[in-house]
Design a protein around this motif. Structure first.
Motif, PDB file in Angstrom:
ATOM      1  N   TYR A 190      24.894 -39.102 -21.324  1.00 30.58           N
ATOM      2  CA  TYR A 190      26.041 -38.397 -20.768  1.00 30.58           C
ATOM      3  C   TYR A 190      26.356 -37.300 -21.779  1.00 30.58           C
ATOM      4  O   TYR A 190      26.527 -37.584 -22.970  1.00 30.58           O
ATOM      5  CB  TYR A 190      27.229 -39.344 -20.586  1.00 30.58           C
ATOM      6  CG  TYR A 190      26.975 -40.353 -19.504  1.00 30.58           C
ATOM      7  CD1 TYR A 190      27.460 -40.153 -18.218  1.00 30.58           C
ATOM      8  CD2 TYR A 190      26.220 -41.498 -19.762  1.00 30.58           C
ATOM      9  CE1 TYR A 190      27.208 -41.072 -17.204  1.00 30.58           C
ATOM     10  CE2 TYR A 190      25.956 -42.423 -18.759  1.00 30.58           C
ATOM     11  CZ  TYR A 190      26.449 -42.206 -17.493  1.00 30.58           C
ATOM     12  OH  TYR A 190      26.201 -43.118 -16.486  1.00 30.58           O
TER      13      TYR A 190
ATOM     14  N   LYS B 235      25.481 -36.475 -16.303  1.00 30.19           N
ATOM     15  CA  LYS B 235      24.549 -37.591 -16.518  1.00 30.19           C
ATOM     16  C   LYS B 235      23.126 -37.041 -16.414  1.00 30.19           C
ATOM     17  O   LYS B 235      22.745 -36.468 -15.398  1.00 30.19           O
ATOM     18  CB  LYS B 235      24.790 -38.674 -15.465  1.00 30.19           C
ATOM     19  CG  LYS B 235      23.930 -39.907 -15.618  1.00 30.19           C
ATOM     20  CD  LYS B 235      24.287 -40.922 -14.529  1.00 30.19           C
ATOM     21  CE  LYS B 235      23.468 -42.192 -14.654  1.00 30.19           C
ATOM     22  NZ  LYS B 235      23.833 -43.167 -13.610  1.00 30.19           N
TER      23      LYS B 235
ATOM     24  N   ILE C  85      32.107 -44.510 -21.044  1.00 29.62           N
ATOM     25  CA  ILE C  85      31.337 -43.516 -21.800  1.00 29.62           C
ATOM     26  C   ILE C  85      31.978 -42.141 -21.647  1.00 29.62           C
ATOM     27  O   ILE C  85      32.210 -41.432 -22.635  1.00 29.62           O
ATOM     28  CB  ILE C  85      29.863 -43.480 -21.317  1.00 29.62           C
ATOM     29  CG1 ILE C  85      29.148 -44.771 -21.711  1.00 29.62           C
ATOM     30  CG2 ILE C  85      29.133 -42.268 -21.889  1.00 29.62           C
ATOM     31  CD1 ILE C  85      27.748 -44.918 -21.130  1.00 29.62           C
TER      32      ILE C  85
ATOM     33  N   ASP D 235      23.335 -44.195 -22.725  1.00 25.26           N
ATOM     34  CA  ASP D 235      23.855 -45.382 -22.033  1.00 25.26           C
ATOM     35  C   ASP D 235      23.117 -46.639 -22.508  1.00 25.26           C
ATOM     36  O   ASP D 235      22.109 -46.570 -23.196  1.00 25.26           O
ATOM     37  CB  ASP D 235      23.814 -45.210 -20.514  1.00 25.26           C
ATOM     38  CG  ASP D 235      22.443 -45.436 -19.901  1.00 25.26           C
ATOM     39  OD1 ASP D 235      21.428 -45.446 -20.626  1.00 25.26           O
ATOM     40  OD2 ASP D 235      22.375 -45.594 -18.672  1.00 25.26           O
ATOM     41  N   SER D 236      23.639 -47.789 -22.134  1.00 27.91           N
ATOM     42  CA  SER D 236      23.094 -49.068 -22.633  1.00 27.91           C
ATOM     43  C   SER D 236      21.692 -49.361 -22.114  1.00 27.91           C
ATOM     44  O   SER D 236      20.960 -50.134 -22.719  1.00 27.91           O
ATOM     45  CB  SER D 236      24.037 -50.222 -22.286  1.00 27.91           C
ATOM     46  OG  SER D 236      24.232 -50.281 -20.884  1.00 27.91           O
TER      47      SER D 236
ATOM     48  N   GLU E 274      29.929 -46.482 -17.123  1.00 24.78           N
ATOM     49  CA  GLU E 274      29.929 -45.021 -17.053  1.00 24.78           C
ATOM     50  C   GLU E 274      31.304 -44.428 -17.336  1.00 24.78           C
ATOM     51  O   GLU E 274      31.430 -43.481 -18.115  1.00 24.78           O
ATOM     52  CB  GLU E 274      29.445 -44.580 -15.675  1.00 24.78           C
ATOM     53  CG  GLU E 274      29.384 -43.082 -15.502  1.00 24.78           C
ATOM     54  CD  GLU E 274      28.751 -42.667 -14.190  1.00 24.78           C
ATOM     55  OE1 GLU E 274      29.493 -42.139 -13.342  1.00 24.78           O
ATOM     56  OE2 GLU E 274      27.532 -42.867 -14.029  1.00 24.78           O
TER      57      GLU E 274
END
Length: 193
Positions: A41, A59, A6, A34-35, A3
């Motif tokens: 984000y 988020k 990112i 995100d992965s 996080e």
């Protein structure tokens, strides 16, 4: 990618785009998927890219748009557009939206922005365009994300530019590329008057 990484990438990119005069005032937004593919984000609504901080990144859950915020900020008004792109393009991990002056000039004119060599295969004569719909509207999100199913860059009529990429670097580079070809074509139009 964690996080913090990112968020740092988004902040770094926002500052870079501001320094390159690609955003004006509080216009523009950036997101990264995100992965896990469950969250994005995204920059908060009304944030200034020049002074963007960690707290200005929100988020957002991809499936229901719920979000967490450490302050009273809300996600960008274009969150639905970003989410629509991620839902329609499994290869896209970042979306960048700017109001860069030359490309946005084309967006507000009757002239089309021609594709040029320098960023992948030329797939048509012009950069794809989406008709005007109010910023943050469901119609803009729907039409822009549909246009980005087969394109990596789209001109939003009377609005700005949106690009996508496999990472934030690619989406940002494409944004800069669109602005540079707009600048070149603008100069060409002026010289040919």
């Amino acid at each position: 990618m964690m996080e913090n990484e990112i968020i740092e990438q988004i902040i770094k990119t926002a500052h870079h785009l501001y320094d390159r005069d690609m955003v004006i005032g509080k216009a523009g937004n950036i997101s990264i998927l995100d992965s896990t593919g469950e969250y994005i984000y995204i920059t908060a609504s009304g944030t200034n890219f020049k002074e963007l901080t960690y707290d200005d990144i929100i988020k957002v859950k991809l499936d229901d748009l719920s979000y967490t915020s450490t302050n009273d900020l809300v996600p960008s008004m274009e969150t639905s557009l970003h989410v629509g792109v991620y839902q329609k393009r499994s290869d896209v991990k970042s979306v960048v939206h700017v109001h860069s002056p030359y490309a946005t000039g084309f967006a507000f004119s009757k002239k089309r922005l021609c594709q040029q060599e320098g960023f992948g295969e030329i797939t048509g004569e012009y950069i794809a365009e989406v008709n005007y719909y109010p910023p943050g509207s469901k119609k803009l999100a729907e039409h822009a994300s549909d246009a980005l199913k087969n394109e990596d860059a789209v001109i939003l009529k009377d609005h700005g530019v949106i690009t996508v990429g496999k990472d934030i670097e690619e989406a940002t580079l494409l944004c800069e590329y669109i602005e540079e070809i707009a600048k070149t074509q603008y100069i060409s139009h002026v010289l040919n008057l």
